[in-house]
Design a protein around this motif. Structure first.
Motif, PDB file in Angstrom:
ATOM      1  N   ASN A  92       0.260 -33.013   5.766  1.00 57.10           N
ATOM      2  CA  ASN A  92      -0.656 -31.891   5.642  1.00 57.10           C
ATOM      3  C   ASN A  92      -0.449 -31.241   4.275  1.00 57.10           C
ATOM      4  N   LYS A  93      -1.529 -30.789   3.654  1.00 61.70           N
ATOM      5  CA  LYS A  93      -1.427 -30.173   2.338  1.00 61.70           C
ATOM      6  C   LYS A  93      -1.011 -28.704   2.472  1.00 61.70           C
ATOM      7  N   GLU A  94      -0.602 -28.105   1.380  1.00 62.48           N
ATOM      8  CA  GLU A  94      -0.152 -26.725   1.391  1.00 62.48           C
ATOM      9  C   GLU A  94      -1.307 -25.777   1.717  1.00 62.48           C
ATOM     10  N   GLN A  95      -0.955 -24.608   2.287  1.00 60.47           N
ATOM     11  CA  GLN A  95      -1.909 -23.555   2.612  1.00 60.47           C
ATOM     12  C   GLN A  95      -1.335 -22.221   2.152  1.00 60.47           C
ATOM     13  N   TYR A  96      -2.202 -21.314   1.713  1.00 55.26           N
ATOM     14  CA  TYR A  96      -1.734 -19.978   1.355  1.00 55.26           C
ATOM     15  C   TYR A  96      -2.922 -19.015   1.311  1.00 55.26           C
ATOM     16  N   GLN A  97      -2.627 -17.745   1.587  1.00 53.23           N
ATOM     17  CA  GLN A  97      -3.642 -16.709   1.501  1.00 53.23           C
ATOM     18  C   GLN A  97      -2.984 -15.336   1.427  1.00 53.23           C
ATOM     19  N   VAL A  98      -3.757 -14.337   0.993  1.00 56.49           N
ATOM     20  CA  VAL A  98      -3.299 -12.953   0.885  1.00 56.49           C
ATOM     21  C   VAL A  98      -4.346 -12.053   1.531  1.00 56.49           C
ATOM     22  N   ASP A  99      -3.899 -11.084   2.347  1.00 57.80           N
ATOM     23  CA  ASP A  99      -4.784 -10.096   2.963  1.00 57.80           C
ATOM     24  C   ASP A  99      -4.387  -8.696   2.478  1.00 57.80           C
ATOM     25  N   PHE A 100      -5.372  -7.801   2.427  1.00 62.55           N
ATOM     26  CA  PHE A 100      -5.116  -6.431   1.981  1.00 62.55           C
ATOM     27  C   PHE A 100      -5.952  -5.475   2.818  1.00 62.55           C
ATOM     28  N   ALA A 101      -5.388  -4.293   3.099  1.00 66.15           N
ATOM     29  CA  ALA A 101      -6.135  -3.283   3.846  1.00 66.15           C
ATOM     30  C   ALA A 101      -5.688  -1.889   3.437  1.00 66.15           C
ATOM     31  N   LEU A 102      -6.605  -0.947   3.537  1.00 66.10           N
ATOM     32  CA  LEU A 102      -6.367   0.464   3.253  1.00 66.10           C
ATOM     33  C   LEU A 102      -6.978   1.279   4.375  1.00 66.10           C
ATOM     34  N   ARG A 103      -6.187   2.209   4.940  1.00 66.50           N
ATOM     35  CA  ARG A 103      -6.684   3.072   6.014  1.00 66.50           C
ATOM     36  C   ARG A 103      -6.463   4.528   5.634  1.00 66.50           C
ATOM     37  N   LYS A 104      -7.454   5.351   5.907  1.00 67.53           N
ATOM     38  CA  LYS A 104      -7.363   6.801   5.656  1.00 67.53           C
ATOM     39  C   LYS A 104      -7.655   7.531   6.952  1.00 67.53           C
ATOM     40  N   GLU A 105      -6.688   8.346   7.408  1.00 67.22           N
ATOM     41  CA  GLU A 105      -6.847   9.141   8.618  1.00 67.22           C
ATOM     42  C   GLU A 105      -7.231  10.567   8.234  1.00 67.22           C
ATOM     43  N   PHE A 106      -8.066  11.175   9.050  1.00 67.16           N
ATOM     44  CA  PHE A 106      -8.519  12.523   8.733  1.00 67.16           C
ATOM     45  C   PHE A 106      -8.953  13.225  10.022  1.00 67.16           C
ATOM     46  N   LEU A 107      -9.491  14.428   9.886  1.00 69.20           N
ATOM     47  CA  LEU A 107      -9.848  15.335  10.979  1.00 69.20           C
ATOM     48  C   LEU A 107      -8.581  15.861  11.661  1.00 69.20           C
ATOM     49  N   LYS A 108      -8.756  16.782  12.586  1.00 71.03           N
ATOM     50  CA  LYS A 108      -7.638  17.419  13.270  1.00 71.03           C
ATOM     51  C   LYS A 108      -6.858  16.391  14.072  1.00 71.03           C
ATOM     52  N   ASN A 109      -5.525  16.452  13.967  1.00 71.78           N
ATOM     53  CA  ASN A 109      -4.627  15.521  14.647  1.00 71.78           C
ATOM     54  C   ASN A 109      -4.911  14.066  14.281  1.00 71.78           C
ATOM     55  N   ASN A 110      -5.476  13.861  13.083  1.00 74.60           N
ATOM     56  CA  ASN A 110      -5.795  12.504  12.620  1.00 74.60           C
ATOM     57  C   ASN A 110      -6.641  11.746  13.638  1.00 74.60           C
ATOM     58  N   ALA A 111      -7.622  12.431  14.184  1.00 72.16           N
ATOM     59  CA  ALA A 111      -8.449  11.835  15.227  1.00 72.16           C
ATOM     60  C   ALA A 111      -9.352  10.734  14.706  1.00 72.16           C
ATOM     61  N   ALA A 112      -9.637  10.721  13.406  1.00 69.87           N
ATOM     62  CA  ALA A 112     -10.552   9.723  12.844  1.00 69.87           C
ATOM     63  C   ALA A 112      -9.843   8.922  11.760  1.00 69.87           C
ATOM     64  N   ALA A 113     -10.316   7.707  11.563  1.00 70.66           N
ATOM     65  CA  ALA A 113      -9.758   6.846  10.520  1.00 70.66           C
ATOM     66  C   ALA A 113     -10.832   5.890  10.043  1.00 70.66           C
ATOM     67  N   ILE A 114     -10.777   5.557   8.778  1.00 70.53           N
ATOM     68  CA  ILE A 114     -11.655   4.543   8.214  1.00 70.53           C
ATOM     69  C   ILE A 114     -10.781   3.503   7.521  1.00 70.53           C
ATOM     70  N   THR A 115     -11.087   2.238   7.769  1.00 73.01           N
ATOM     71  CA  THR A 115     -10.282   1.135   7.251  1.00 73.01           C
ATOM     72  C   THR A 115     -11.140   0.203   6.414  1.00 73.01           C
ATOM     73  N   PHE A 116     -10.612  -0.160   5.258  1.00 68.98           N
ATOM     74  CA  PHE A 116     -11.236  -1.185   4.428  1.00 68.98           C
ATOM     75  C   PHE A 116     -10.265  -2.359   4.361  1.00 68.98           C
ATOM     76  N   ALA A 117     -10.730  -3.557   4.737  1.00 73.88           N
ATOM     77  CA  ALA A 117      -9.859  -4.727   4.784  1.00 73.88           C
ATOM     78  C   ALA A 117     -10.515  -5.907   4.089  1.00 73.88           C
ATOM     79  N   VAL A 118      -9.681  -6.671   3.411  1.00 80.56           N
ATOM     80  CA  VAL A 118     -10.116  -7.923   2.784  1.00 80.56           C
ATOM     81  C   VAL A 118      -9.214  -9.030   3.304  1.00 80.56           C
ATOM     82  N   ASN A 119      -9.781  -9.998   3.981  1.00 84.42           N
ATOM     83  CA  ASN A 119      -9.030 -11.154   4.445  1.00 84.42           C
ATOM     84  C   ASN A 119      -9.228 -12.317   3.485  1.00 84.42           C
TER      85      ASN A 119
END
Length: 855
Positions: free
Chosen positions: A767-794
């Motif tokens: 089998n030949k070699e395999q490789y990859q990199v993933d990245f994500a950023l999440r920001k929590e907000f509102l009272k008690n961090n009730a909401a969050a938005i995530t940006f991800a790149v697979n």
């Protein structure tokens, strides 16, 4: 006892600056106390507000001592560390009416409880006291302008398993369980979504039981954690040669009404949404969730082939393909927990999953002579649609006895599913100048399948003493499957049924029982177990009445074929350090697709077929583990050896003249490779794996490396297929979360993960070699961090692809393919709830509140 005392002192020194909280508890005598039992106290340390057990928390008992002059001081009586589930127990201690319990744990505020015992006409020397659940609150440290909030680690490591907390894996938000697996140490995922654990296919469980769901059919947002068990004991199903990956789904038990909603969008063609609801009131806990997931993309593949005779090239073949896939999943899950009383719980859950797939593939082909001159081209188009339905029903009952650790569980699980698929394949052939070389050929495939599984299981565990425990259980598993494929060629307006059409049915029955015993001898904890299984597999080709299968054990003379022993030896060698040596014998039974004689012709150069003559393989597995827990993380080192007798191994060869004549109407190339499976003599895997989980301030690092040497001994007829070689793979996960006065950085999380797999030997190539990199950023907000938005790149650099090289006497082939492509996702999440929400009003409220506290 001195060892536990010293560990407790170390914990105190580490967190001496933590804030304290004090509480007084009035504890009645244990109403279930039996005469003659040793005196003591016990309880459980849990994390507020989710009531999850806190492992390795230091629990110390203090009493007041009188000093000269009428003063008093606190005197330490004893101390201990909690177990993995947060439980603690002190035995053979005599205590006054009032004493203190001090609890400390890394990442939590120190807690001090004053315990007052209600005597109720009994003495302190003949009873156990249940202190119940003692909650710890998460501790926050202020460092300048940045506040780092202690959280559960991404990876928790133990001697027998690793636990991966999915809520920390933000790169998988809005994805499937496949996206989760790509970031878990020891686990690799190939281009088609097949998962391996240390290069062996594991058994997939959902909530501790087998499932007919694939990982691609489980939403990532529904998963709470993933448990990896690399060498299961006799307690587990023997068909776990490659270990167990247990996917634990979310199920909230907080009081009142609460829920989580999420929605996502991305490219290519990504849309997802999830809604989870929970209502707990009194003795009843209701939960439900729904999920929709859609994704697309165009994957590319390439094949370069040299056909040889006596080592001399005869001709060449090149193929480039583009495959556009669209996948849609819908799932609904609901159920209820009924807390009959403090000792009995009944749970029912139901899961429905639906899926639809469409695929459009284009293949461009080039045929060249021995001088690499083009003499023919081809174009192959394939359009297919498929769908499936899955249903999972589970009923669980658990009874806990007054004796701590003694429990009886029983459950019934029923899985049912069906599916259908159809495809149209067209083949056209041309001269290099574009004129027609040969008449076009067409193939239509229509298939359908059904599957149902019934599992009944009962488990009992009983701590005989403080050091010894027995566990036993019974299990029955019944599996029925049918698969029908009708394939027709359409040439010159004439339709003919092809010999690759199949109608296969099979039933599988497994009945098992196990017994394990654990104790301590000379400071060594040991667990010895034996599992006995009787299994039958009956398959038949309906159209030809051909039968295939096996029975294990066949008779009393082959009784060892149904026996699976295990032995675990564990010793503490220092504060927070353990070593373990373990052994288990397992079995791997061939699956349906490995047995099914159906021929897959989607790639005319690489066709595949199952082998009904396959037999199960047996695995002897040895592991040596070293585990060290320290203040900023943990380290796990493993040396392992797996011996697979009759290893189920992929085998490839060019099709025979007779096979080509049978399949010529399906537009198969005369030099096509037929991929199937055989039983090798054995495959040995020797390796070393090292995993570190370490925190540097608010940065968490989880590097993992697995080194392996593999040797395969196999033959097919007079053809030797033996091969051996070294391979390695590595993963690195970086997680960072801060709480800052800066509005932009406040409650921001970052995750970066990467993996690399080196080339790996297979019986006829690599089998030949395999490789990859993933990245994500999440920001929590509102009272008690009730909401969050995530940006991800697979697959940030769009590098992940699966390739193989076959180097044989008659051919050399270098190929690669892609299933998934780089994708970008935005996901919005919102948590909501009302802990005071009540369905019922009036006089029942007080009783319901009491019930919730007791449970």
């Amino acid at each position: 006892m001195k060892k536990y005392f010293l560990i407790g002192i170390l914990f105190l020194a580490f967190i001496s600056g933590f804030a304290q909280q004090q509480e007084v508890l009035d504890i009645p005598l244990d109403p279930f106390q039996r005469p003659g039992r040793m005196p003591g106290i016990y309880g459980k340390i849990v994390e507020g507000p989710n009531n999850k057990g806190v492992p390795s928390a230091a629990v110390e008992v203090y009493v007041k001592k009188n000093k000269p002059g009428g003063e008093t001081s606190d005197s330490l009586v004893t101390g201990i560390l909690t177990k993995d589930n947060g439980d603690f127990r002190f035995t053979s201690i005599s205590l006054p009416d009032s004493f203190e319990i001090k609890i400390t744990a890394v990442g939590f505020s120190e807690s001090v409880k004053t315990i007052k015992i209600k005597q109720d006409k009994k003495t302190l020397t003949d009873s156990y006291r249940d202190l119940g659940n003692i909650k710890l609150e998460v501790e926050a440290k202020v460092l300048g302008t940045v506040t780092v909030v202690a959280q559960r680690p991404t990876l928790s490591m133990g001697i027998d398993r690793k636990v991966f907390n999915v809520d920390k894996n933000i790169t998988s938000a809005g994805g499937t369980a496949i996206d989760v697996m790509r970031n878990i140490p020891s686990v690799t995922v190939d281009v088609e979504g097949n998962v391996q654990l240390r290069n062996i296919s594991p058994q997939i469980y959902v909530d501790g039981r087998p499932t007919i769901l694939t990982l691609q059919q489980i939403p990532a947002d529904d998963i709470e954690r993933v448990e990896l068990i690399t060498n299961p004991s006799a307690k587990f199903d023997a068909a776990t040669t490659g270990g167990i990956i247990n996917v634990v789904l979310k199920k909230n038990k907080r009081s009142g009404f609460n829920g989580v909603a999420s929605a996502g969008i991305g490219t290519p063609s990504i849309y997802n949404g999830n809604l989870s609801l929970n209502l707990r009131q009194g003795k009843l806990n209701l939960f439900a969730s729904g999920n929709y997931n859609k994704s697309g993309g165009v994957g590319k593949g390439e094949t370069k082939r040299i056909n040889k005779r006596n080592g001399i090239a005869q001709d060449y073949f090149n193929q480039v393909s583009e495959t556009e896939r669209l996948r849609r999943f819908t799932s609904v899950r609901f159920g209820a927990d009924y807390f009959i009383d403090n000792r009995n719980t009944l749970t029912f859950s139901q899961n429905f999953v639906r899926g639809k797939f469409s695929t459009n593939q284009q293949q461009d082909q080039q045929y060249l002579n021995s001088n690499r001159q083009l003499f023919e081209t081809g174009k192959r188009t394939s359009v297919s649609q498929s769908g499936f339905k899955r249903s999972n029903s589970q009923l669980n009952y658990k009874h806990t006895f007054p004796k701590a650790g003694q429990a009886l569980t029983a459950d019934v699980t029923y899985n049912e599913g069906s599916g259908s698929n159809n495809s149209q394949i067209a083949n056209s052939y041309f001269y290099p100048d574009g004129t027609i070389y040969a008449a076009s050929r067409f193939v239509n495939n229509m298939g359908r399948n059904s599957n149902d599984q019934l599992t009944i299981q009962m488990d009992y565990e009983n701590p005989i003493s403080e050091t010894s425990k027995i566990e036993m259980g019974l299990r029955s598993f019944i599996n029925n499957n049918s698969n029908v494929l009708d394939a027709f060629s359409l040439n010159n307006g004439v339709e003919a049924k092809l010999p690759l059409s199949t109608n296969v049915k099979y039933d599988e029955k497994i009945f098992a029982g196990y017994l394990t015993y654990s104790n301590i001898w000379n400071g060594i904890r040991y667990q010895a177990g034996l599992r006995a299984e009787q299994s039958t597999f009956n398959g038949r080709l309906v159209d030809s009445a051909r039968k295939f299968g096996y029975t294990l054990p066949l008779d009393i003379g082959s009784i060892f074929d149904g026996l699976f022993p295990s032995l675990f030896l564990t010793k503490e060698i220092g504060d927070g350090q353990e070593i373990q040596l373990n052994f288990s014998r397992r079995i791997r039974r061939p699956n349906f697709w490995q047995l099914n004689p159906f021929i897959d012709i989607n790639d005319p150069l690489n066709i595949s077929q199952g082998n009904p003559a396959l037999k199960p393989e047996y695995n002897n597995s040895f592991e040596f583990n070293y585990n060290k827990q320290y203040s900023n993380g943990s380290f796990l080192g493993v040396l392992y050896f797996h011996n697979n007798q009759a290893d189920i191994t992929r085998y490839s060869d060019t099709i025979t003249a007779a096979q080509f004549t049978q399949l010529n109407s399906a537009a198969i190339e005369p030099n096509a490779i037929l991929n199937t499976f055989i039983n090798a003599q054995y495959t040995n895997r020797m390796g070393a794996e090292f995993t570190l989980q370490h925190k540097i301030g608010s940065l968490e690092l989880v590097p993992n490396i697995n080194l392996q040497y593999r040797k395969v001994k196999a033959s097919y007829g007079k053809l030797l297929l033996s091969n051996e070689g070294f391979n390695w793979e590595s993963k690195l996960n970086l997680n960072y979360k801060v709480v800052s006065k800066s509005v932009i950085l406040n409650n921001a999380s970052f995750q970066l993960s990467g993996e690399y797999e080196s080339p790996r030997v297979i019986p006829q190539g690599r089998n030949k070699e395999q490789y990859q990199v993933d990245f994500a950023l999440r920001k929590e907000f509102l009272k008690n961090n009730a909401a969050a938005i995530t940006f991800a790149v697979n697959d940030v650099f769009n590098t992940n692809r699966f390739g193989q090289i076959y180097d044989q006497e008659n051919y050399y082939q270098d190929s690669y393919s892609r299933w998934n492509v780089r994708n970008f996702r935005f996901t919005f999440l919102y948590r909501f709830g009302d802990k005071d929400f009540k369905l019922l009003n009036g006089q029942n409220r007080r009783r319901q509140s009491d019930d919730e506290e007791n449970n």
